[in-house]
Design a protein around this motif. Structure first.
Motif, PDB file in Angstrom:
ATOM      1  N   LEU A 126      -2.631  30.539 -15.342  1.00  0.00           N
ATOM      2  CA  LEU A 126      -3.599  30.359 -14.260  1.00  0.00           C
ATOM      3  C   LEU A 126      -5.008  30.439 -14.835  1.00  0.00           C
ATOM      4  N   VAL A 127      -5.781  29.359 -14.649  1.00  0.00           N
ATOM      5  CA  VAL A 127      -7.132  29.267 -15.197  1.00  0.00           C
ATOM      6  C   VAL A 127      -8.126  29.106 -14.051  1.00  0.00           C
ATOM      7  N   GLY A 128      -9.208  29.870 -14.084  1.00  0.00           N
ATOM      8  CA  GLY A 128     -10.216  29.819 -13.032  1.00  0.00           C
ATOM      9  C   GLY A 128     -11.435  29.018 -13.452  1.00  0.00           C
ATOM     10  N   THR A 129     -11.838  28.080 -12.593  1.00  0.00           N
ATOM     11  CA  THR A 129     -13.084  27.325 -12.789  1.00  0.00           C
ATOM     12  C   THR A 129     -13.455  26.677 -11.463  1.00  0.00           C
ATOM     13  N   SER A 130     -14.745  26.548 -11.221  1.00  0.00           N
ATOM     14  CA  SER A 130     -15.210  25.865 -10.005  1.00  0.00           C
ATOM     15  C   SER A 130     -15.576  24.413 -10.282  1.00  0.00           C
ATOM     16  N   SER A 131     -15.408  23.978 -11.532  1.00  0.00           N
ATOM     17  CA  SER A 131     -15.896  22.670 -11.968  1.00  0.00           C
ATOM     18  C   SER A 131     -14.780  21.639 -12.019  1.00  0.00           C
ATOM     19  N   LEU A 132     -14.944  20.535 -11.285  1.00  0.00           N
ATOM     20  CA  LEU A 132     -13.993  19.422 -11.366  1.00  0.00           C
ATOM     21  C   LEU A 132     -13.983  18.822 -12.757  1.00  0.00           C
ATOM     22  N   ARG A 133     -15.145  18.797 -13.406  1.00  0.00           N
ATOM     23  CA  ARG A 133     -15.237  18.256 -14.776  1.00  0.00           C
ATOM     24  C   ARG A 133     -14.354  19.060 -15.717  1.00  0.00           C
ATOM     25  N   ARG A 134     -14.454  20.373 -15.635  1.00  0.00           N
ATOM     26  CA  ARG A 134     -13.640  21.218 -16.506  1.00  0.00           C
ATOM     27  C   ARG A 134     -12.159  21.113 -16.175  1.00  0.00           C
ATOM     28  N   SER A 135     -11.820  21.192 -14.894  1.00  0.00           N
ATOM     29  CA  SER A 135     -10.401  21.165 -14.530  1.00  0.00           C
ATOM     30  C   SER A 135      -9.760  19.832 -14.876  1.00  0.00           C
ATOM     31  N   SER A 136     -10.495  18.733 -14.728  1.00  0.00           N
ATOM     32  CA  SER A 136      -9.962  17.420 -15.083  1.00  0.00           C
ATOM     33  C   SER A 136      -9.622  17.351 -16.565  1.00  0.00           C
ATOM     34  N   GLN A 137     -10.536  17.803 -17.412  1.00  0.00           N
ATOM     35  CA  GLN A 137     -10.310  17.728 -18.848  1.00  0.00           C
ATOM     36  C   GLN A 137      -9.239  18.731 -19.302  1.00  0.00           C
ATOM     37  N   LEU A 138      -9.205  19.909 -18.667  1.00  0.00           N
ATOM     38  CA  LEU A 138      -8.176  20.884 -18.994  1.00  0.00           C
ATOM     39  C   LEU A 138      -6.791  20.340 -18.691  1.00  0.00           C
ATOM     40  N   GLN A 139      -6.647  19.772 -17.492  1.00  0.00           N
ATOM     41  CA  GLN A 139      -5.337  19.283 -17.085  1.00  0.00           C
ATOM     42  C   GLN A 139      -4.922  18.035 -17.859  1.00  0.00           C
ATOM     43  N   HIS A 140      -5.909  17.301 -18.372  1.00  0.00           N
ATOM     44  CA  HIS A 140      -5.573  16.147 -19.206  1.00  0.00           C
ATOM     45  C   HIS A 140      -4.920  16.609 -20.511  1.00  0.00           C
ATOM     46  N   VAL A 141      -5.424  17.714 -21.061  1.00  0.00           N
ATOM     47  CA  VAL A 141      -4.886  18.258 -22.311  1.00  0.00           C
ATOM     48  C   VAL A 141      -3.651  19.119 -22.050  1.00  0.00           C
ATOM     49  N   ARG A 142      -3.702  19.913 -20.957  1.00  0.00           N
ATOM     50  CA  ARG A 142      -2.609  20.841 -20.628  1.00  0.00           C
ATOM     51  C   ARG A 142      -2.227  20.664 -19.155  1.00  0.00           C
ATOM     52  N   PRO A 143      -1.442  19.613 -18.831  1.00  0.00           N
ATOM     53  CA  PRO A 143      -1.083  19.369 -17.425  1.00  0.00           C
ATOM     54  C   PRO A 143      -0.253  20.486 -16.810  1.00  0.00           C
ATOM     55  N   ASP A 144       0.288  21.385 -17.625  1.00  0.00           N
ATOM     56  CA  ASP A 144       1.090  22.491 -17.096  1.00  0.00           C
ATOM     57  C   ASP A 144       0.232  23.604 -16.491  1.00  0.00           C
ATOM     58  N   LEU A 145      -1.039  23.641 -16.838  1.00  0.00           N
ATOM     59  CA  LEU A 145      -1.898  24.727 -16.372  1.00  0.00           C
ATOM     60  C   LEU A 145      -2.097  24.668 -14.865  1.00  0.00           C
ATOM     61  N   ARG A 146      -2.206  25.837 -14.252  1.00  0.00           N
ATOM     62  CA  ARG A 146      -2.548  25.938 -12.833  1.00  0.00           C
ATOM     63  C   ARG A 146      -4.039  26.265 -12.736  1.00  0.00           C
ATOM     64  N   ILE A 147      -4.775  25.458 -11.992  1.00  0.00           N
ATOM     65  CA  ILE A 147      -6.225  25.635 -11.874  1.00  0.00           C
ATOM     66  C   ILE A 147      -6.549  26.189 -10.495  1.00  0.00           C
ATOM     67  N   GLU A 148      -7.350  27.239 -10.470  1.00  0.00           N
ATOM     68  CA  GLU A 148      -7.758  27.834  -9.191  1.00  0.00           C
ATOM     69  C   GLU A 148      -9.273  27.945  -9.163  1.00  0.00           C
ATOM     70  N   SER A 149      -9.862  27.648  -8.000  1.00  0.00           N
ATOM     71  CA  SER A 149     -11.318  27.696  -7.865  1.00  0.00           C
ATOM     72  C   SER A 149     -11.835  29.109  -8.098  1.00  0.00           C
ATOM     73  N   LEU A 150     -12.925  29.186  -8.835  1.00  0.00           N
ATOM     74  CA  LEU A 150     -13.542  30.477  -9.157  1.00  0.00           C
ATOM     75  C   LEU A 150     -15.049  30.322  -9.038  1.00  0.00           C
ATOM     76  N   ARG A 151     -15.639  30.899  -7.980  1.00  0.00           N
ATOM     77  CA  ARG A 151     -17.078  30.829  -7.763  1.00  0.00           C
ATOM     78  C   ARG A 151     -17.703  32.193  -8.019  1.00  0.00           C
ATOM     79  N   GLY A 152     -19.037  32.222  -8.059  1.00  0.00           N
ATOM     80  CA  GLY A 152     -19.760  33.478  -8.231  1.00  0.00           C
ATOM     81  C   GLY A 152     -20.557  33.488  -9.512  1.00  0.00           C
TER      82      GLY A 152
END
Length: 315
Positions: A126-152
């Motif tokens: 489980l990886v936290g980020t509020s950025s679509l740019r980051r989550s898109s590139q993360l999932q492109h490299v590691r599609p198994d990762l779960r992305i959850e929004s993280l603000r603050g």
């Protein structure tokens, strides 16, 4: 003796980087015999107020700058210190970018609870980020990762990593460096793996275009190689009508000119990806005109279908 009122967001990072910029401006003013003193004014922005919604869903441009720019327009402040990655391409009438100081590290930083790298994260982490740019590139490299929004702010995100069930979070390295938390970084993600946001790591010092006193001072704060790179990245942003609501990134590097009469050579890489990372478009080009280079790379991506991807992300 003129008092220059400096507007900034009120987060610890914003106040830290504003304080650092003001100290450098004081030194420049003293060196050049410019009689001025500075006061810092904290301003709350829409992006600071709404923390329970992902950035891509908050809507609108200038989430972290609009209220500060209004204070600048109204004459309540004289300069504003922004993170360049928060700046929309179009500025309000009468406002200009007075200076772009030397850039900090533009890369994204991975902070984990135990893994030593992105590849080392366990399957389904489980990886936290509020950025679509980051989550898109993360999932492109590691599609198994779960992305959850993280603000603050930085400290609240690090606290959530320590106290909640995240395996890792992603933050801008520049912010961690400026606030003195470099030791929290597990690994840096190179631009080849995760392109940063447009202008990431750079500051934007904004002012009124009619304020010659401030413009003269800020002109001495400009770092030209950083400014050239940021101009190319922002031209790319403007051509694609991008912002923090879409999965878009760009990074420009500047090589030294061959001779005094030669312009520096820039190399710009831009990306547009689908929010789920299934589609990832990248293009790289070089040139000496930053605006033309930014538009060229954007047009190459548009030819591959970038506008359709961005429109789908916006809706």
């Amino acid at each position: 003796m003129r008092t220059i009122i400096v507007g900034t967001r009120q987060s610890a990072l914003a106040l830290t980087q504003t304080g650092q910029a003001v100290e450098l401006l004081k030194q420049l003013a003293e060196k050049h015999g410019i009689a001025c003193q500075f006061e810092i004014k904290k301003i709350v922005t829409k992006g600071d107020r709404i923390l329970d919604v992902t950035l891509s869903k908050v809507g609108g441009k200038g989430l972290f700058v609009k209220e500060i720019e209004q204070a600048l327009t109204d004459g309540e402040i004289d300069i504003a210190v922004h993170s360049m990655k928060d700046m929309p391409f179009e500025l309000p009438e009468g406002l200009v970018i007075g200076a772009i100081p030397e850039r900090e590290d533009p890369r994204d930083a991975l902070i984990t609870r135990g893994a030593k790298s992105l590849d080392d994260l366990p399957q389904g982490a489980l990886v936290g980020t509020s950025s679509l740019r980051r989550s898109s590139q993360l999932q492109h490299v590691r599609p198994d990762l779960r992305i959850e929004s993280l603000r603050g702010n930085i400290d609240s995100r690090l606290r959530k990593l320590d106290e909640e069930n995240f395996d890792a979070i992603l933050l801008a390295a520049a912010g961690l460096h400026r606030i003195g938390w470099r030791d929290r970084i597990t690994a840096y993600l190179p631009p080849e793996q995760c392109l940063p946001a447009v202008g990431q790591g750079a500051l934007c010092i904004e002012c009124r275009g009619s304020d010659d006193f401030v413009l003269d001072l800020l002109g001495k704060f400009q770092h030209e190689p950083t400014a050239l790179a940021v101009r190319a990245e922002r031209a790319f942003l403007g051509r694609l009508n991008g912002g923090c609501q879409v999965p878009l990134g760009a990074y420009a590097s500047v090589s030294a000119a061959g001779g005094e009469a030669e312009a520096p050579e820039l190399t710009l890489t831009g990306m547009v990806g689908s929010p789920d990372g299934a589609v990832m478009l990248k293009e790289t080009a070089s040139g000496s005109d930053p605006e033309a280079l930014g538009r060229l790379v954007a047009d190459k991506l548009i030819a591959q279908g970038a506008e359709r991807i961005l429109n789908e992300a916006r809706t």
